[in-house]
Scaffold this motif. Sequence first.
Motif: not given
Lengths: 222, 321
Positions: B261-285
Amino acid sequence: MRIALLSKELRECALYACLALLVQIHYLGAGMGLPLIPFLDAGRGFEIPFLANNNSGRETTFTMIVIVAAIAFGLHQSVWESWRQTALFLLHRPLPQSQIFLTKLAAGGLLLLGVSALPLLVYSLWAATPGTHASPFFWGMTDSWWRSVGIAVICYLGAFLTGIRPARWLGSRTWPLIASVVLALGLKYAPIWPALIYVGFAGLAAGLIGLIIDTAQRREYP
Amino acid sequence: MSDETLPDAIVVEHLSKAYGPKWVVRDLNLRVPTGCVYGFLGRNGAGKSTTIKMLTGMAPADAGRVTLLGQDVATLTPLVRSRIAYMAEGHPLYSWMTIGQIVQFTRPFYENWDQTLVDQILDHFELSRKQKCGRLSRGQQAQVSLALAMAPDPELLILDDPTLGLDTVVRRDFLEALIQLIQSRGRTIFFSSHVLGDVERVATRIGVMIDGVLRVDCPTETFRDSVRKVVLGFNGEPPDFPGCEGLVTWRRVGLELELVIVNWGPAQQAVVEALEPRWTDVMTLNLEDAFIEYTRGSKRSLPLFTRGTKRADSTVIERTA
């Protein structure tokens, strides 16, 4: 800068030129009784220089040598540069592309004249010198030989165009060379006024140079 | 005069080229400011070399226009060309010439040839003028090419993969020499490379070509900082990702869902959280990882081994259970 480019081109084709010149010196020297390698010209006996239809085959040999040399120069100067990718190095030099190619052609032309016109001139002058052989000589007898020089120039330009012309397969790529050989041979034996034949060679050469410059500027270099 | 007031060294407008039915470069628009070091990236066959050939006039474009130092490349005068250095891929040199001869051959083409600089560069790399170019290693050929390119004091350098095939030490030497020359002279450099570490060290701005289209054109740091790899862990088969703004690609890897994802922010985070994952890693590269993730699309190499892959080079900046 043109001198530097000219000198580079002359050096790159020097090997072919030396070989062609040695063969010319041998065969034309044999015509003057001084073959470079005597046993290769044994048993031919006396011949009348420049006599049309004599059976020594010296004119045919001369023509073959200059055509082979012309094709070698043309292909080497064009294909080699693209194949080794040095075209990318050369064409970025600050000189108009047309001038780069005209300088290349000038170098090839000089070499070609060096292995054809120069030996022919020496042979003609020898034949024109009284006391060198017991047969008549007048300059018109050399006409057919000079036409062979014209053929060589056309073949050289045809080979050069073949070398720089992008094409998908060998057949379509070689058509400029094949067409040049056919047209030049046709001109040599055309039953027309001799001066017109030379005008024809000059026109054909000008057309081929124009095509070469145009193709060189339009094509992509690998 | 400040850099902002200087004209762009390279301007590319709607540049396109096709080989048969395939577009190799498609509607490329690009501006390289004067003084910029521009890294031109892309996978093999992305159209980098073709673009560079069109920039230097070695390949005709099917459409579009290239302007170098304010002049159209199709009608580039020798004077302007003498202000531009071009190092082609593989550093072609005349193999029969010695280094001394190729310097002598090249010198008459330029009015402001700096022989002292050539000698300095050749001496720095310990190159004898008597060595034949055909017997030089790739690295030495690159060094000779660099000397020849820098001698006319060019304002713009266009380099097509200048470090291709060089070993690490030679590459580092070459780059350090290049950086020194850039810093001392403040020139514009446009170069393509596959070695992302080199690009990261040198380039102030990058462009990324993907399938003939320029997808990225921004400062190096902006690209590196804006690309995030987000890994979502699930107990069972991961669901399809519904998509969000800035999504480059997504793929399933076993019980994980990987997003770029380019420009990770609250909007994207909300979409991700809606999937109810067990855990989430957000990595800088780093630049290399960001480039790989950005350009490889949905295809993965060796998917069999991906579950055991350690993310040693990446930093976990967020993990939610």
